[in-house]
Structures are given as C-alpha cells and as structure tokens.
Scaffold this active site. Structure first.
Site, PDB file in Angstrom:
ATOM      1  N   SER A 188       0.958  -1.303   0.034  1.00 31.46           N
ATOM      2  CA  SER A 188       0.078  -0.041   0.000  1.00 31.46           C
ATOM      3  C   SER A 188       0.817   1.280   0.142  1.00 31.46           C
ATOM      4  CB  SER A 188      -0.922  -0.072   1.152  1.00 31.46           C
ATOM      5  OG  SER A 188      -1.525   1.399   1.353  1.00 31.46           O
ATOM      6  N   TYR A 201      -2.203  -1.187  10.516  1.00 29.93           N
ATOM      7  CA  TYR A 201      -2.188  -1.683   9.291  1.00 29.93           C
ATOM      8  C   TYR A 201      -0.999  -1.221   8.345  1.00 29.93           C
ATOM      9  CZ  TYR A 201      -4.066  -1.620   4.320  1.00 29.93           C
ATOM     10  OH  TYR A 201      -4.263  -1.687   2.603  1.00 29.93           O
TER      11      TYR A 201
HETATM   12  P1  NAD Z   1     -11.614  -6.391  -0.261  1.00 32.35           P
HETATM   13  O1  NAD Z   1     -12.477  -6.278   1.053  1.00 32.35           O
HETATM   14  O2  NAD Z   1     -12.261  -6.472  -1.368  1.00 32.35           O
HETATM   15  O3  NAD Z   1     -10.595  -7.573  -0.106  1.00 32.35           O
HETATM   16  C1  NAD Z   1      -9.993  -7.808   1.080  1.00 32.35           C
HETATM   17  C2  NAD Z   1     -10.196  -9.377   1.284  1.00 32.35           C
HETATM   18  O4  NAD Z   1      -9.501  -9.866   2.549  1.00 32.35           O
HETATM   19  C3  NAD Z   1     -11.682  -9.802   1.593  1.00 32.35           C
HETATM   20  O5  NAD Z   1     -12.210 -10.084   0.477  1.00 32.35           O
HETATM   21  C4  NAD Z   1     -11.504 -10.971   2.231  1.00 32.35           C
HETATM   22  O6  NAD Z   1     -11.888 -12.282   1.563  1.00 32.35           O
HETATM   23  C5  NAD Z   1     -10.174 -11.116   2.695  1.00 32.35           C
HETATM   24  N1  NAD Z   1      -9.815 -11.618   4.050  1.00 32.35           N
HETATM   25  C6  NAD Z   1      -9.717 -10.484   5.368  1.00 32.35           C
HETATM   26  N2  NAD Z   1      -9.558 -11.133   6.426  1.00 32.35           N
HETATM   27  C7  NAD Z   1      -9.425 -12.380   6.167  1.00 32.35           C
HETATM   28  C8  NAD Z   1      -9.304 -13.660   6.699  1.00 32.35           C
HETATM   29  N3  NAD Z   1      -9.053 -13.654   8.093  1.00 32.35           N
HETATM   30  N4  NAD Z   1      -9.061 -14.689   6.248  1.00 32.35           N
HETATM   31  C9  NAD Z   1      -9.314 -14.962   4.682  1.00 32.35           C
HETATM   32  N5  NAD Z   1      -9.604 -13.731   4.062  1.00 32.35           N
HETATM   33  C10 NAD Z   1      -9.488 -12.637   4.652  1.00 32.35           C
HETATM   34  O7  NAD Z   1     -10.687  -4.920  -0.130  1.00 32.35           O
HETATM   35  P2  NAD Z   1      -9.301  -4.748  -1.207  1.00 32.35           P
HETATM   36  O8  NAD Z   1      -9.209  -3.229  -0.884  1.00 32.35           O
HETATM   37  O9  NAD Z   1      -9.583  -5.279  -2.603  1.00 32.35           O
HETATM   38  O10 NAD Z   1      -8.080  -5.320  -0.452  1.00 32.35           O
HETATM   39  C11 NAD Z   1      -7.216  -6.196  -1.070  1.00 32.35           C
HETATM   40  C12 NAD Z   1      -5.938  -5.670  -0.758  1.00 32.35           C
HETATM   41  O11 NAD Z   1      -5.634  -4.502  -1.288  1.00 32.35           O
HETATM   42  C13 NAD Z   1      -5.447  -5.723   0.757  1.00 32.35           C
HETATM   43  O12 NAD Z   1      -4.475  -6.289   1.093  1.00 32.35           O
HETATM   44  C14 NAD Z   1      -5.615  -4.256   1.088  1.00 32.35           C
HETATM   45  O13 NAD Z   1      -4.885  -3.845   2.386  1.00 32.35           O
HETATM   46  C15 NAD Z   1      -5.080  -3.855  -0.183  1.00 32.35           C
HETATM   47  N6  NAD Z   1      -5.062  -2.304  -0.341  1.00 32.35           N
HETATM   48  C16 NAD Z   1      -6.332  -1.924  -0.527  1.00 32.35           C
HETATM   49  C17 NAD Z   1      -6.348  -0.437  -0.828  1.00 32.35           C
HETATM   50  C18 NAD Z   1      -7.726   0.282  -1.095  1.00 32.35           C
HETATM   51  O14 NAD Z   1      -7.778   1.526  -0.925  1.00 32.35           O
HETATM   52  N7  NAD Z   1      -8.820  -0.508  -1.272  1.00 32.35           N
HETATM   53  C19 NAD Z   1      -5.302   0.440  -0.891  1.00 32.35           C
HETATM   54  C20 NAD Z   1      -3.985  -0.150  -0.687  1.00 32.35           C
HETATM   55  C21 NAD Z   1      -3.915  -1.534  -0.383  1.00 32.35           C
END
Ligand code: NAD
Ligand code: MG
Length: 296
Positions: A188, A201
C-alpha cells in the site's frame, strides 16, 4: 460525437461525494453503491497467462476479484480464498471465471489459522494440478483515530491476517513452485506514507513491501519472481466495512491529485504483468497506482 481514442483518467470513473454506506466487516462488493468496477464487462484478455494456475487470496472482491477475472480472461485456471461470509461475492467470481472456460476452485476459510493456510495451498495445488502464480490480496484494515483505541486483540487480528498468513502461505507455496512461477503481494502507499488512522495496518503494509523485496532476492536462485503492488485509495468493500470512517468514505479519493479513487479493474493489468513472462526481468519490484501521489 468525438472519435478520439483517448480517455481522460480524471473523469473515467466515479468520484466523491459518495454515499455513507456502512457494512458489517468483511463487507460485500455487491452491496456497494456505486458497485466497484472489477472489469466484469471491460477487461479483455490476450492469452498472456495461458495454461497457468493461480491461487488468489481475497479473490471474492476488490483487487483480488479484478485479478481473478483478468487471469481467467488471460487463460489461467483460478483458485480463490475468501471468508465464508463472502460466499455471495465469491459465487459471482466463479460464474465469471467459468464463463471463460477456465477451471474455478472455491476455497473459503480464515487465514489467521496456520493449519488452514497449509491446507489451502495443498488443496489449490491438487485441484489445479499445479501452482505457478500466488497472489496475496487478503487484508485487514480497521480505522482507529487514536492509537490508544487499538486493543491487543485488534492489533493481533491485523498482524495475523496481513503478515502471519502471508508468511505461512508463502512457506507452503515455495516447495510447490517451478522455475518461471511468480508471487505478487499487496502492499500500500501506507507502507511509505502512513495515514494516521490506520497505523497498525500501515506497519503490516511496510512489512509486506520489505518481505517482497527480500524474498525476491532469496527465490531468484529457484527461478521464482516476487513482486508487490502498492495501491493508493481504491473503491472496495474493505473501505466501507470498518476500513475508513463514513466521513472518509463520503470524500474517498478526493485528496489524491486525480481527485477520485481507483477502481479495482485499473490495477488488474499490473497483477497480470507481474504474473506473466512479460515481466521476466522484474523481481523485487513494487508497482504503485495511486492517482498521482507517487512512491518515494
Ligand atoms: P476487499 O475487502 O475487497 O478484499 C480484502 C479481502 O481480504 C476480503 O475480500 C476477504 O476475503 C479477505 N480477508 C480479510 N480477512 C481475512 C481472513 N482472516 N481470512 C481470509 N480472508 C480474509 O478489499 P481490497 O481493498 O480489494 O483489499 C485487497 C488488498 O488490497 C488488501 O491487502 C488491502 O490491504 C490492499 N489495499 C487496498 C487499498 C484500497 O484502497 N482498497 C489500498 C492499498 C492496499
Ligand atoms: Mg470480500
């Protein structure tokens, strides 16, 4: 009517103000308004991952789902992990992957459990008859304005999901991969410039970036590439299910130079690139996509 092939990136997708829309964790993409664009209607493949076999954590929604759709359209068979509460989102991904004529394997379960992480990799390997792409998209982010509000339990939950699970999964994946395989981790911009409301985080995201760089050096001797993606603000369920306050959701993406959040489909090509032979000379790299903030 203009026949220009150009698309202005500033106005391609929705921007704030967004509706306040709290969901219980872990949230469903299907309940978001507007629905995130994971490339369901738009991503076009060109055989870049033909015959490949991919395991994607968090593959039900957000960046993981965009990756699953793109990988299937590029010719890969796909296994996804997600939580049982996310079955509805995962089922939509299954339909999309199978529509491409690719194999889809659904492997729900909680990654905070070491034994489950080992079984997950084993099952993906057996069901896909091999494993040559591992994408870690699962992640836990909960907003707390004050560090004093972060309990040991909450801290542990974030560490277990974002760091321990990645450690356990990676250890299980390495022995199953052949030269030419690839791992892609999700870091991130918070790894470099932490937001004040998600300090725990941000520690994990810095750890993930560091782990990708270090592991890349170690695994080059096996012909396995390891890279990471560092997204800025993306419109996903994570943000509306405790990842941000509703105030922040309403103005989500406003502070980056492009003044809008990214949509998951906008990162799919980066996950495809890093998995494919097109990136054969790229390992230990971190690709940013954050609407103009830049990585240091
Ligand atoms: P999202 O909620 O769609 O995806 C995150 C997923 O994590 C969930 O769908 C869930 O299946 C999984 N998860 C969480 N806890 C879990 C557990 N204990 N066991 C199994 N699965 C679990 O959101 P996203 O934003 O697509 O997140 C995907 C990745 O991107 C994450 O690592 C997040 O930190 C990273 N990220 C997101 C952003 C943003 O702005 N959305 C920015 C930087 C990084
Ligand atoms: Mg989800």
């Amino acid at each position: 009517m203009s026949s220009s092939p150009l698309k202005d990136p500033r106005t391609l997708y929705p921007h704030a103000p967004f509706k306040a829309q709290p969901q219980p964790w872990p949230g469903l993409a299907s309940k978001m308004d507007p629905r995130p664009d994971h490339g369901e209607k738009s991503y076009v493949g060109s055989g870049k991952l033909k015959g490949r076999k991919a395991l994607i954590t968090g593959g039900d929604s957000g960046l993981g789902r965009a990756t699953a759709i793109a990988y299937a359209r590029e010719g890969a068979d796909v296994a996804i992990n997600y939580l049982p509460q996310e079955e509805a989102d995962a089922a939509e991904v299954g339909d999309l992957v199978r529509k491409e004529g690719r194999k889809f394997v659904a492997l729900p379960g909680d990654l905070r459990d070491e034994a489950f992480c080992k079984q997950l990799v084993e099952k993906a390997f057996v069901e896909l008859d091999g494993l040559d792409i591992f994408v870690n998209c699962a992640g836990r982010q909960q907003t707390h304005d004050d560090l004093l509000e972060v309990t040991t339990e909450a801290f542990d939950w974030t560490m277990k999901t974002n760091l321990y699970a990645l450690f356990w999964l990676t250890k299980a994946v390495i022995p199953r991969m052949q030269p030419g395989s690839a791992m892609i981790f999700t870091s991130s911009t918070n790894a470099y410039d932490p937001s004040t409301n998600i300090l725990d985080y941000s520690i994990t995201k810095a750890g993930i970036a560091n782990f990708a760089k270090g592991l890349a050096k170690q695994l080059v001797s096996k012909g396995i590439r390891v890279n990471a993606i560092a997204p800025g603000p993306f419109w996903t369920a994570l943000q509306v299910s405790g990842g941000q306050t509703m105030d922040n959701v309403e103005k989500f993406g406003e502070t980056v130079p492009m003044k809008r959040p990214g949509q998951p489909v906008e990162l799919a090509p980066a996950y495809v690139l890093l998995a494919s032979d097109d990136a054969s000379y790229m390992t230990g790299q971190i690709i940013g996509a954050n609407g103009g903030v830049g990585l240091p």
